[in-house]
Design an enzyme around this catalytic site. Structure first.
Site, PDB file in Angstrom:
ATOM      1  N   GLY A  13       0.813  -1.211   0.000  1.00 30.45           N
ATOM      2  CA  GLY A  13       0.000   0.000   0.000  1.00 30.45           C
ATOM      3  C   GLY A  13       0.845   1.259   0.000  1.00 30.45           C
ATOM      4  N   ALA A  14       1.963   1.227  -0.730  1.00 33.53           N
ATOM      5  CA  ALA A  14       2.958   2.294  -0.603  1.00 33.53           C
ATOM      6  C   ALA A  14       3.013   3.246  -1.792  1.00 33.53           C
ATOM      7  CB  ALA A  14       4.347   1.680  -0.384  1.00 33.53           C
ATOM      8  N   ARG A  16       1.241   5.787  -2.035  1.00 33.37           N
ATOM      9  CA  ARG A  16       0.972   7.129  -1.519  1.00 33.37           C
ATOM     10  C   ARG A  16       0.935   7.084   0.015  1.00 33.37           C
ATOM     11  NH1 ARG A  16      -5.530   8.098  -2.571  1.00 33.37           N
ATOM     12  NH2 ARG A  16      -6.252   6.313  -1.352  1.00 33.37           N
ATOM     13  N   ASP A  64      -2.772  -8.035  -5.147  1.00 30.83           N
ATOM     14  CA  ASP A  64      -3.912  -7.989  -4.233  1.00 30.83           C
ATOM     15  C   ASP A  64      -3.488  -8.722  -2.976  1.00 30.83           C
ATOM     16  OD1 ASP A  64      -6.240  -8.265  -2.804  1.00 30.83           O
ATOM     17  OD2 ASP A  64      -7.392  -9.208  -4.416  1.00 30.83           O
ATOM     18  N   VAL A  65      -3.274  -7.984  -1.884  1.00 26.11           N
ATOM     19  CA  VAL A  65      -2.727  -8.612  -0.677  1.00 26.11           C
ATOM     20  C   VAL A  65      -3.707  -9.584  -0.025  1.00 26.11           C
ATOM     21  CG1 VAL A  65      -1.133  -6.707  -0.198  1.00 26.11           C
ATOM     22  CG2 VAL A  65      -3.432  -6.690   0.833  1.00 26.11           C
ATOM     23  N   SER A 143      -3.411   1.024  14.389  1.00 32.83           N
ATOM     24  CA  SER A 143      -4.005   2.360  14.455  1.00 32.83           C
ATOM     25  C   SER A 143      -4.519   2.614  15.858  1.00 32.83           C
ATOM     26  CB  SER A 143      -5.176   2.463  13.465  1.00 32.83           C
ATOM     27  OG  SER A 143      -5.917   3.651  13.655  1.00 32.83           O
ATOM     28  N   TYR A 155     -12.907  -1.524  10.878  1.00 36.14           N
ATOM     29  CA  TYR A 155     -11.523  -1.037  10.896  1.00 36.14           C
ATOM     30  C   TYR A 155     -10.888  -1.219  12.276  1.00 36.14           C
ATOM     31  CZ  TYR A 155      -7.709   2.295   9.875  1.00 36.14           C
ATOM     32  OH  TYR A 155      -6.484   2.899   9.684  1.00 36.14           O
ATOM     33  N   ALA A 158     -10.142  -4.859  12.901  1.00 39.46           N
ATOM     34  CA  ALA A 158      -8.989  -5.288  12.099  1.00 39.46           C
ATOM     35  C   ALA A 158      -7.686  -4.772  12.704  1.00 39.46           C
ATOM     36  CB  ALA A 158      -9.143  -4.796  10.666  1.00 39.46           C
ATOM     37  N   LYS A 159      -7.686  -3.525  13.131  1.00 42.87           N
ATOM     38  CA  LYS A 159      -6.453  -2.937  13.652  1.00 42.87           C
ATOM     39  C   LYS A 159      -6.079  -3.497  15.023  1.00 42.87           C
ATOM     40  CE  LYS A 159      -5.140  -0.250  10.307  1.00 42.87           C
ATOM     41  NZ  LYS A 159      -3.971  -0.681   9.494  1.00 42.87           N
TER      42      LYS A 159
END
Length: 256
Positions: A13-14, A16, A64-65, A143, A155, A158-159
């Protein structure tokens, strides 16, 4: 001499945001870098902008991870084109925010797939090489939302899952010379948080100001703040640290 001379770092996801900021820091410190992103064109363009030192290389890899075959192919390509793999940063992420009664099954599955399944698949593919060479560094991006955040049940779950994943792999992989840690960012000024402002129909600058006022250091973070933490945990200076989550959030998680 850079801290990562001769090392190969893979960041998902790098293309940006936090991922690109982290890739930039690795490149500045001597690493060869693979930028893995769903959009291969964006990944290649980002790789071309990295400030590489002499002798280092960068590539953009489309993957696609959340798909095992895609992940395996990406890791093998990195090893073939860059000569190995030493560092993995599981940064890829998406948001599909909504209150629980509005959240769809697809919203839940997409977020879990990218964040949790993605980290699982990427780490599983990389650890084969790490175990063989008795050396590897994994940094997972969590996060402050892991502590709970309205409208982010998917989210947040998941985090927090990332933190449990990190602790478990610290136990499992430590005997093989592999360190696994996590970084939990607070508010970071990126295109993703700007999109959140737009969704809330707020001015971006005002949204950032309000988030700065909410933490003890009275500023928002930038990708460079997360990059500094990730590169430290990926360095040999952190070889006695594993299974930990470092909050980089201006103190917001202190609850003051």
């Amino acid at each position: 001499m850079g801290r990562f001379d001769g090392r190969v770092a893979v960041i998902t996801g790098a293309a940006r945001g936090i991922g690109f900021g982290t890739a930039t820091r690795f490149a500045e410190e001597g690493a060869s870098v693979a930028i893995v992103d769903l959009d291969e064109t964006a990944a290649a363009e980002a790789a071309a902008r990295l400030p590489l030192v002499e002798g280092a290389k960068a590539i953009g890899v489309g993957a696609d991870v959340a798909d095992g075959a895609s992940v395996d192919a990406a890791i093998e390509r990195v090893v073939t084109e860059l000569g190995g793999i030493h560092i993995l940063v599981n940064n890829a992420g998406i948001t599909r925010d909504n209150l629980l009664f509005k959240m769809t099954e697809e919203d839940w599955d997409l977020v879990m797939g990218v964040h949790l399944k993605g980290a699982f698949l990427m780490t599983k593919a990389a650890q084969k090489h790490f175990v063989e060479q008795k050396y590897g560094k994994v940094v997972n991006i969590s996060s402050t939302s892991a502590l709970g955040n309205r409208g982010q049940a998917n989210y947040s779950a998941a985090k927090m899952g990332i933190q449990g994943f990190t602790r478990t792999l610290g136990i499992e992989l430590g005997p093989f010379g592999i360190n696994v840690n996590a970084v939990a960012p607070g508010f970071i000024a990126t295109e993703m948080t700007d999109a959140t402002a737009a969704r809330l129909k707020m001015d971006v600058d005002e949204f950032r100001r309000l988030n700065a006022e909410a933490n003890p250091v009275k500023r928002v973070g930038g990708p460079e703040d997360i990059a500094a933490a990730v590169t430290f945990l990926s360095s040999d200076e952190a070889s006695y640290i594993t299974g930990q989550t470092l909050f980089v959030d201006g103190g917001i998680s202190l609850g003051v």
